[in-house]
Structure formats: C-alpha cells, structure tokens
Write a protein that holds these residues in place. Structure first.
Motif, PDB file in Angstrom:
ATOM      1  N   UNK A 111      38.789   9.938  19.936  1.00  0.00           N
ATOM      2  CA  UNK A 111      38.882  11.217  20.651  1.00  0.00           C
ATOM      3  C   UNK A 111      38.066  12.298  19.979  1.00  0.00           C
ATOM      4  N   UNK A 112      38.236  13.516  20.443  1.00  0.00           N
ATOM      5  CA  UNK A 112      37.522  14.689  19.909  1.00  0.00           C
ATOM      6  C   UNK A 112      38.526  15.576  19.186  1.00  0.00           C
ATOM      7  N   UNK A 113      38.153  16.022  17.998  1.00  0.00           N
ATOM      8  CA  UNK A 113      39.030  16.875  17.213  1.00  0.00           C
ATOM      9  C   UNK A 113      39.191  18.252  17.875  1.00  0.00           C
ATOM     10  N   UNK A 114      40.416  18.778  17.800  1.00  0.00           N
ATOM     11  CA  UNK A 114      40.710  20.113  18.342  1.00  0.00           C
ATOM     12  C   UNK A 114      40.554  21.152  17.242  1.00  0.00           C
ATOM     13  N   UNK A 137      37.437  19.331  11.621  1.00  0.00           N
ATOM     14  CA  UNK A 137      36.120  19.615  12.198  1.00  0.00           C
ATOM     15  C   UNK A 137      36.240  19.670  13.725  1.00  0.00           C
ATOM     16  N   UNK A 138      36.673  20.812  14.261  1.00  0.00           N
ATOM     17  CA  UNK A 138      36.859  20.919  15.712  1.00  0.00           C
ATOM     18  C   UNK A 138      35.576  20.592  16.466  1.00  0.00           C
ATOM     19  N   UNK A 139      35.737  19.839  17.542  1.00  0.00           N
ATOM     20  CA  UNK A 139      34.586  19.461  18.359  1.00  0.00           C
ATOM     21  C   UNK A 139      33.936  18.163  17.946  1.00  0.00           C
ATOM     22  N   UNK A 140      34.255  17.669  16.717  1.00  0.00           N
ATOM     23  CA  UNK A 140      33.677  16.411  16.238  1.00  0.00           C
ATOM     24  C   UNK A 140      34.563  15.232  16.657  1.00  0.00           C
ATOM     25  N   UNK A 141      33.986  14.062  16.869  1.00  0.00           N
ATOM     26  CA  UNK A 141      34.783  12.895  17.264  1.00  0.00           C
ATOM     27  C   UNK A 141      35.601  12.362  16.087  1.00  0.00           C
ATOM     28  N   UNK A 144      37.540  12.417   6.830  1.00  0.00           N
ATOM     29  CA  UNK A 144      36.597  11.340   7.110  1.00  0.00           C
ATOM     30  C   UNK A 144      36.562  10.962   8.583  1.00  0.00           C
ATOM     31  N   UNK A 145      37.360  11.664   9.418  1.00  0.00           N
ATOM     32  CA  UNK A 145      37.346  11.392  10.848  1.00  0.00           C
ATOM     33  C   UNK A 145      38.274  10.278  11.253  1.00  0.00           C
ATOM     34  N   UNK A 146      39.131   9.784  10.350  1.00  0.00           N
ATOM     35  CA  UNK A 146      40.094   8.748  10.676  1.00  0.00           C
ATOM     36  C   UNK A 146      41.495   9.347  10.808  1.00  0.00           C
ATOM     37  N   UNK A 147      42.361   8.649  11.547  1.00  0.00           N
ATOM     38  CA  UNK A 147      43.749   9.077  11.721  1.00  0.00           C
ATOM     39  C   UNK A 147      44.573   8.511  10.576  1.00  0.00           C
ATOM     40  N   UNK A 148      45.308   9.391   9.869  1.00  0.00           N
ATOM     41  CA  UNK A 148      46.095   8.990   8.705  1.00  0.00           C
ATOM     42  C   UNK A 148      47.523   9.510   8.852  1.00  0.00           C
ATOM     43  N   UNK A 149      48.427   8.832   8.097  1.00  0.00           N
ATOM     44  CA  UNK A 149      49.793   9.344   7.990  1.00  0.00           C
ATOM     45  C   UNK A 149      49.788  10.659   7.211  1.00  0.00           C
ATOM     46  N   UNK A 150      50.634  11.600   7.639  1.00  0.00           N
ATOM     47  CA  UNK A 150      50.665  12.924   7.020  1.00  0.00           C
ATOM     48  C   UNK A 150      52.006  13.134   6.322  1.00  0.00           C
ATOM     49  N   UNK A 151      52.061  12.708   5.036  1.00  0.00           N
ATOM     50  CA  UNK A 151      53.249  12.962   4.230  1.00  0.00           C
ATOM     51  C   UNK A 151      54.405  12.037   4.489  1.00  0.00           C
TER      52      UNK A 151
END
Length: 332
Positions: free
Chosen positions: A222-225, A230-234, A272-279
C-alpha cells in the motif's frame, strides 16, 4: 377698563342669546307649535340659570378689590419716594411756632439707602435664581448622559448575555459530539495515534497442535499515509503469525490481541517500508514448539504487560467474544 370690558363682553354675548330665544319663542307662538313650546320651556329654565350664573361669576372675577397690607416702614418709604415723582407734598401746620413739618416725612439718605438695598437684594435674588436654573440644567444634562451610559451598559450586558448563551450552547454541542465519538470508539487521540495500515486477522483453533490457537495477520502492499514515516511512499505487505494455548488465559490474550489490532495499536510501517509489530511480541509455531512451558508462561505475562501499556486490559475486552473468526481493519 379691562375688568369692565370683560363684564360687558359677557353681557353682550348673553344679550344676543336672549334676543335669539325671544325670536324663536315668537315664531313658535305664531305657528302654534305647542310641542316645541313645551320642550323650549323645559330647557329654558336650566339655560337661564346658567346665564345668570355666568354673569355673576364674571362680576366676581373682574371686580376691583381692596387689599389691606400690614404696615412696613421699608415699603412706606419706597412708596413715598415713588409718589414724589408724580405728587406734590402738602405742608401741614401742627400749631407750633417752630415751623411746619411734612406729614409723610422727608426724603433722607436712609430712604435712598433702603431702596438701593432693596433693589440690590432683588438683583441678588435674581442672580441666585439664575444660578439655580443653570445648576439644574447641568444636572439634567448629566442625568441624560448617565442614562445614555446606563442604556449602553444594559445593551452591552444583553449582548454579552446572548454571546454567553451561544458559547454555552456551542460547548454543550461539543460535549455531545465528543461523547458520541467516544461511544463509537473513535476518540480523537486514537485517530491521531493510529499508525497501523489496513490489514486482516484470521484466528483458527486446531485440536492437532500443541498451541492450538493460531493468529494470522495479513497486510498487502500500500501507500503510506501522513501518520507513517514517509507519507506518499509505498510500503511492502507482510504476513505475521502467532500461536497460543487453547486455555482460558490463552483465549483471554487472544481477545486482547484482537482488540489491540482492531484499535490499530499492534502494527506500524517501519523506516524500511515494511510492516512490523509495534511494541507487542508475537512468537510463531516453530519457536513455541521447542520452548519450555515456563518460558511460555513468561511470554504470556510479557504480552499482557505490553498490551496494558497500550491501554488494553482484561477489563476493556469482551470476554464473550468468539475466539475464531476473520475481520479486516482499515488503516488511518
């Protein structure tokens, strides 16, 4: 002359009325208007009484009257001084060999002084009256100004009162809107802190696995919000799996994880543009298959502590919620 002229005018007016009445009476008699004569007689007695009354009042109002005043030496001296301008004083013999005297006295410095003082007193009194009138006018002007200021203050008070009512109404509306947002589970703070991208979770229960509750979190590219680094970046999608024991504690932690995921507090997009667990920790089946039971208990307590730090506790979840199921959560 004015008094007698006024009396004469009233008499002439009433005389004209009497002549008119006499002429009308003769006309009725000649024409034998008996009914009119009767009516005229009924009204005549009252009218003639009014005529007599007006004539008597005219004589009383316009009659010359005699006024007697108390003796005053000051007034007498002033009168004598005025009379000298229009009258000639007569000498009166009193039988004395010493000569003659004036019966009304002679003009002296005291008389002139008295009149002068009297005139000055009148002038001073007139000046005092003028000062009082001037002070009264000033007080009236000041009173008008105070009234205008009072009216202006009252108008401002009413405007402030109306403004306060509007502010109060707006505040009540804001409170209602805030309560409505909280009731829907969308507080403003949560909307701002929500950084988790759109994803889904699937929970399954298997009887053939040591840790039978399985959680599979799936995210597509998807595209970052604006809430991401980095908003607008994939960003790249990913799949993250975890497992729990199918006991009361495992089911509770599963419901807590689903609640955290539903509120967008589990995952975020990294630099790095990857989805990670947050805490929040998540162990897959391979790792859980080889760890001792004591390590799993520590893991469960650690996950609870991590969820508590994000505002998710056992008291904030629905304990009757079904463990298995699939649902999708939209990102910010």
């Amino acid at each position: 002359m004015h008094a007698f002229s006024s009396i004469s005018a009233i008499c002439e007016k009433k005389k004209s009325w009497a002549i008119q009445q006499e002429s009308q009476l003769k006309e009725f008699v000649q024409n034998s208007f008996t009914g009119r004569l009767y009516l005229m007689k009924q009204n005549f007695e009252q009218e003639i009484s009014e005529v007599k009354k007006e004539i008597r009042e005219a004589k009383c109002k316009h009659n010359v009257k005699l006024f007697c005043l108390k003796e005053s030496k000051v007034a007498l001296k002033c009168l004598i001084e005025d009379l000298r301008d229009v009258c000639e004083l007569q000498e009166e013999v009193d039988g004395s060999d010493e000569g003659t005297t004036y019966a009304i006295g002679d003009t002296s410095t005291d008389q002139q002084k008295t009149r002068k003082e009297f005139v000055e007193t009148l002038i001073q009194a007139k000046q005092d009256v003028d000062k009082v009138e001037m002070a009264k006018d000033e007080l009236c002007d000041e009173l008008k100004q105070m009234k205008q200021k009072l009216d202006t203050s009252e108008k401002m008070r009413m405007e402030l009162h109306d403004e306060l009512e509007r502010v109060k109404q707006d505040l009540d509306n804001s409170r209602k809107e805030c309560a409505l947002l909280q009731a829907k589970g969308l507080p403003i703070k949560q909307c701002i802190e929500r950084k988790q991208p759109t994803g889904s979770v699937e929970v399954t229960v298997s009887q053939y696995h040591r840790f039978s509750i399985g959680l599979l979190f799936t995210f597509h590219d998807g595209i970052q919000t604006r809430y991401h680094p980095f908003p607008g970046q994939p960003y790249k999608g990913s799949t993250i799996a975890g497992r729990l024991k199918n006991d009361s504690e495992g089911q509770t932690v599963c419901r807590m994880l689903k609640t955290a995921f539903r509120k967008g507090r589990m995952f975020t997009v990294g630099h790095d543009g990857n989805v990670w667990l947050s805490g929040i920790s998540m162990f897959d089946s391979d790792f859980l298959a080889i760890v001792p039971i004591s390590h799993y208990a520590e893991y469960i307590q650690g996950v609870k502590a991590e969820l508590k730090a994000k505002g998710i506790t056992e008291d904030t979840i629905d304990q009757t919620e079904t463990v298995e199921g699939i649902f999708i959560v939209d990102g910010p």
